[in-house]
Scaffold this motif. Structure first.
Motif, PDB file in Angstrom:
ATOM      1  N   LYS A 110       0.608   0.300  11.161  1.00 56.86           N
ATOM      2  CA  LYS A 110       1.418  -0.007  12.344  1.00 56.86           C
ATOM      3  C   LYS A 110       2.894   0.317  12.138  1.00 56.86           C
ATOM      4  O   LYS A 110       3.733  -0.078  12.943  1.00 56.86           O
ATOM      5  CB  LYS A 110       1.242  -1.474  12.723  1.00 56.86           C
ATOM      6  CG  LYS A 110      -0.147  -1.770  13.232  1.00 56.86           C
ATOM      7  CD  LYS A 110      -0.209  -3.109  13.888  1.00 56.86           C
ATOM      8  CE  LYS A 110      -1.553  -3.273  14.544  1.00 56.86           C
ATOM      9  NZ  LYS A 110      -1.474  -4.074  15.720  1.00 56.86           N
ATOM     10  N   ARG A 111       3.220   1.001  11.052  1.00 55.22           N
ATOM     11  CA  ARG A 111       4.600   1.394  10.741  1.00 55.22           C
ATOM     12  C   ARG A 111       5.544   0.196  10.683  1.00 55.22           C
ATOM     13  O   ARG A 111       6.648   0.217  11.214  1.00 55.22           O
ATOM     14  CB  ARG A 111       5.111   2.428  11.741  1.00 55.22           C
ATOM     15  CG  ARG A 111       4.481   3.768  11.562  1.00 55.22           C
ATOM     16  CD  ARG A 111       5.115   4.746  12.479  1.00 55.22           C
ATOM     17  NE  ARG A 111       4.500   4.570  13.803  1.00 55.22           N
ATOM     18  CZ  ARG A 111       4.739   5.333  14.837  1.00 55.22           C
ATOM     19  NH1 ARG A 111       5.560   6.305  14.747  1.00 55.22           N
ATOM     20  NH2 ARG A 111       4.126   5.123  15.984  1.00 55.22           N
ATOM     21  N   ARG A 112       5.087  -0.854  10.045  1.00 49.54           N
ATOM     22  CA  ARG A 112       5.909  -2.044   9.814  1.00 49.54           C
ATOM     23  C   ARG A 112       6.285  -2.113   8.340  1.00 49.54           C
ATOM     24  O   ARG A 112       5.772  -1.366   7.519  1.00 49.54           O
ATOM     25  CB  ARG A 112       5.128  -3.309  10.200  1.00 49.54           C
ATOM     26  CG  ARG A 112       4.680  -3.360  11.633  1.00 49.54           C
ATOM     27  CD  ARG A 112       5.756  -3.923  12.462  1.00 49.54           C
ATOM     28  NE  ARG A 112       5.382  -3.941  13.887  1.00 49.54           N
ATOM     29  CZ  ARG A 112       6.197  -4.324  14.806  1.00 49.54           C
ATOM     30  NH1 ARG A 112       7.401  -4.725  14.504  1.00 49.54           N
ATOM     31  NH2 ARG A 112       5.833  -4.311  16.065  1.00 49.54           N
ATOM     32  N   ARG A 133       2.758  -1.195  17.402  1.00 51.19           N
ATOM     33  CA  ARG A 133       3.277  -0.302  16.371  1.00 51.19           C
ATOM     34  C   ARG A 133       4.799  -0.362  16.339  1.00 51.19           C
ATOM     35  O   ARG A 133       5.442  -0.525  17.358  1.00 51.19           O
ATOM     36  CB  ARG A 133       2.836   1.122  16.649  1.00 51.19           C
ATOM     37  CG  ARG A 133       1.356   1.336  16.449  1.00 51.19           C
ATOM     38  CD  ARG A 133       0.990   2.762  16.742  1.00 51.19           C
ATOM     39  NE  ARG A 133       1.611   3.650  15.777  1.00 51.19           N
ATOM     40  CZ  ARG A 133       0.949   4.289  14.823  1.00 51.19           C
ATOM     41  NH1 ARG A 133      -0.335   4.114  14.713  1.00 51.19           N
ATOM     42  NH2 ARG A 133       1.579   5.092  13.996  1.00 51.19           N
TER      43      ARG A 133
END
Length: 87
Positions: free
Chosen positions: A39-41, A65
């Motif tokens: 999730k691009r965290r 995301r």
């Protein structure tokens, strides 16, 4: 099918509960790392948070995301920190 007798649950000691929580924390931490990466965290922050509070994995699953700008700013901050540490 697994059947658990309530009498057995009452005899479940503190050591067993701590072991069960520890296993759940490690699994939640690994899953939190993977889901955060997808999730691009921030993977390190979410893995740590899920380790200390495994139910936070559900919060991570609900979140959307992360934006690409957030990822770039995190990478830039890490690069600046590395450069600062060299001096």
């Amino acid at each position: 099918m697994l059947q658990i007798d309530l009498g057995e649950l009452q005899n479940f000691g503190v050591v067993q509960w701590a072991t069960l929580y520890g296993i759940a924390a490690v699994i939640a931490s690994a899953l939190g790392f993977l889901v955060a990466a997808l999730k691009r965290r921030s993977t390190d922050q979410w893995a740590t948070a899920c380790f200390f509070m495994p139910p936070l994995l559900l919060v991570l699953l609900v979140l959307g995301r992360g934006s690409p700008e957030d990822k770039r700013s995190r990478e830039l901050k890490r690069t600046i920190d590395k450069l600062r540490d060299r001096d």
